[in-house]
Design an enzyme around this catalytic site. Sequence first.
Site, PDB file in Angstrom:
ATOM      1  N   GLU A  70      -1.766  -2.644  18.358  1.00 30.30           N
ATOM      2  CA  GLU A  70      -2.316  -1.492  17.659  1.00 30.30           C
ATOM      3  C   GLU A  70      -3.485  -2.182  17.035  1.00 30.30           C
ATOM      4  O   GLU A  70      -3.885  -1.700  15.898  1.00 30.30           O
ATOM      5  CB  GLU A  70      -1.610  -0.813  17.003  1.00 30.30           C
ATOM      6  N   ASN A  73     -11.329 -12.743   6.622  1.00 30.93           N
ATOM      7  CA  ASN A  73     -12.229 -13.054   7.818  1.00 30.93           C
ATOM      8  C   ASN A  73     -12.250 -14.269   7.955  1.00 30.93           C
ATOM      9  O   ASN A  73     -12.718 -14.749   9.061  1.00 30.93           O
ATOM     10  CB  ASN A  73     -13.696 -12.324   7.298  1.00 30.93           C
ATOM     11  N   GLU A  74     -11.973 -15.333   6.862  1.00 29.87           N
ATOM     12  CA  GLU A  74     -12.007 -16.716   7.152  1.00 29.87           C
ATOM     13  C   GLU A  74     -10.843 -17.009   8.056  1.00 29.87           C
ATOM     14  O   GLU A  74     -11.050 -17.809   8.849  1.00 29.87           O
ATOM     15  CB  GLU A  74     -11.709 -17.185   5.787  1.00 29.87           C
ATOM     16  N   THR A 113       0.861  -0.960  -0.047  1.00 33.51           N
ATOM     17  CA  THR A 113       0.055  -0.022  -0.001  1.00 33.51           C
ATOM     18  C   THR A 113       0.774   1.301  -0.072  1.00 33.51           C
ATOM     19  O   THR A 113       1.909   1.269   0.749  1.00 33.51           O
ATOM     20  CB  THR A 113      -0.891  -0.122   1.302  1.00 33.51           C
TER      21      THR A 113
END
Lengths: 399, 382
Positions: free
Chosen positions: A244, A385-386, A161
């Site tokens: 965090e 999320n899996e 990113t």
Amino acid sequence: MNLEFTAEDNAFRAEIRAFLEENYPKDITERLGAGEEATKEDYVRWHKILAAKGWSVISWPVQYGGTGWTPTQKYIWNQENARIDALPLISFGVAMVGPVIYTFGTPEQKAKFLPGIVSGDVWWCQGYSEPGSGSDLASLRTRAVREGDHYIINGQKTWTTMAQHADWGFFLCRTDPDAKKQEGISFILVDMKTPGVTVRPIILLDGAHEVNDVFLEDVKVPVENRVFEENKGWTAAKFLLAHERSGIAGVARSKRGIDKIRQIAGTEFADDGGKLIDDANFRRKVAELEIDLTALEYTELRSLAGENAGKGPGPETSILKIKGTEIQQRVTELALEAVGHYGAPYFRGFPNDGDNAHPIGPEYAHHAAPRYFNVRKTSIYGGSNEIQRNIIAKMVLGL
Amino acid sequence: MDFDFTEEQTMLRDMVASYLSDNYSFDARQGVIKSGSGFRPAVWTAFAEELGILGASFSEDQGGLGGGAIENLVVMEQFGKALVLEDYLGAVVVAGGFIRHSGWSGGPALAEQIIAGSAIPAFAYAEPQGRYNWADLKTTAKKDGGAYVLNGHKAVVVGGPNATHFIVTARTSGGQRDAAGVSVFLVDKSTKGVVTRDYPNIDGPTASEVYFENVSVPTANLIGQEGKALPLVERVIDEATVASMAEACGVMEKLHTLTMEYTQTRKQFGQPIAQFQVLQHRMVDMFIQLQQSISMTYMATMKIDSEDAVERAKAVASAKVQVAKACKFVGENAIQLHGGMGMTEEMAVSHYFKRASLLRYLFGGEDHHMVRYETLSFGKAK
């Protein structure tokens, strides 16, 4: 059990709110509100304002520039930032590599790298994922071979990113190919201007350039840029993944998103000519979303109370990631639904040419579909999320 | 009872599929989008001449092949699989529907031009304020001697940039949302006072904002009866909805196939991710949603010619509830199971997802059609 914030907390909130109102650049609010995307300059400018106040790295230990705030105060800080839609600071330096360096780094590394993160002068990116190593990160294959007092790095990182803006990157590299998966990985800091580093844009489905491929070809890096022991980089990586996580639920931002939907739905018409917000089906969906978000908020507050009591965030933060991202996705879906026909036009296809006589839908509609498409990433990145459900099954439920 | 296609319909399907496979690769499609166009003239000519599909759903006495809704379904399903950009829906399904059901005197001549590919009408029905209420019209048409004068603004007219004509809904009398007073006109795009602002849609096709500024339209261009056209508009939009559901089925089939292929190739933790049961079940649920959608689309296609307006509308509304929900489920999960790769512009799956997401809402999503179904079944909610 007590839901009240203390008088000190409320005074703190008032101080934060006053500071943000005074110091957050109004022109950034205006431009982003009109649908423009934040530039590197916007991020850096806001970072420097916070740094001047001593609030750029709020979670760090005081000796490195942190605030010493309690978890509740940090929570209030996040809430107040979201309330005015303030730009979040880019996390790669502040929330990721910084804590790794002050936790695992040498005094020389701390002296060299931490000040640039605190001040916002150095932009960092994260070299973790590889084309063949996503959910299974520990299978990564980028090699760092020791030659005298240097490493020679070869490999490819992906989904990096904002690497297009980065001055430095932190990379997970394999230093022992014969060791078991997690062993044999080292955590290495690379100056992005080093010969052999190539950043290539990846364009996402909404047309945005956020992520990149990073190619590393015979990149020569001094050994003193390795953080922590050789072959023990996974320890630092895991620390970073667990660190965090607060704010991961995005509660305050989802609240803002719902506020915007209420505004849009107060402007748009329903089939019957009334306002969309008065449409039984639409308001039911907004209400369901608010209730889900409230449940998430109190789950987060319970986790926060645990942190205040000195218990570190545990694997139940995976609940916050799962529900938080699902809610963010539904917020954008509802916004797309709210704007009706004007969800279709592609705003990048009609740069503002001053033709105000023939507008292409209301401004708030321009980003509805791109955002709906773009936030699909949130249930994929940072441990899909899996994977998060696997973590809860194994670490929380002991299955 | 049977759900088989006739030999002619099967031939039509195979012919369209074969043409698209040769001429409509994903790369070719992306090239058309990047060029800023949403349309290749050579493709449209091939639709007219080589394939003859522009006439497939027109009656034989209009110069067509005598087909109807099933032929449109066959074509649209293939178009969905190839993400065809050209606006067959507006130019053939919608325009053909108005010609078939209106008894309009200008119909045969327009049909001839559409079948030949020389007329490409786009459907200007949506308005900025109207959402999915087709009677909610601020666009007005006032009779003035031998002409109507149109004023108003139509939103997101798909196919607008490459259209030759617009089929326009406008109010000739009554209040903004009255059922009475709705009329339909054919407007030549080159008529003075027609102003368009063109742009691409996020899923690939192009569209226009269309402004009518004192546009004079001959009375001969009134399609259907003045002020009484709402049932006609609703019928044609129901036909278009069914055709768009057929396209959605094609899109979803590709989403499912691409996901099956990807998860069997992509390896993590030493095995293809398709080996993980949680992903297998997800792909099974996608498959079930697809099958339920195909079933409902076939059902609605077979009932769309019913003269019973309530039965017809319930068939379409119930089918769209299923298909809209499936577009969300299949689309979102196709991306999720592709992981980061599914987020990229270079992967076809993201483009199928975008198309599915907009088809979900085209002519109204699951809420709109659920309310319609409830109202038709139980009367208006109190």
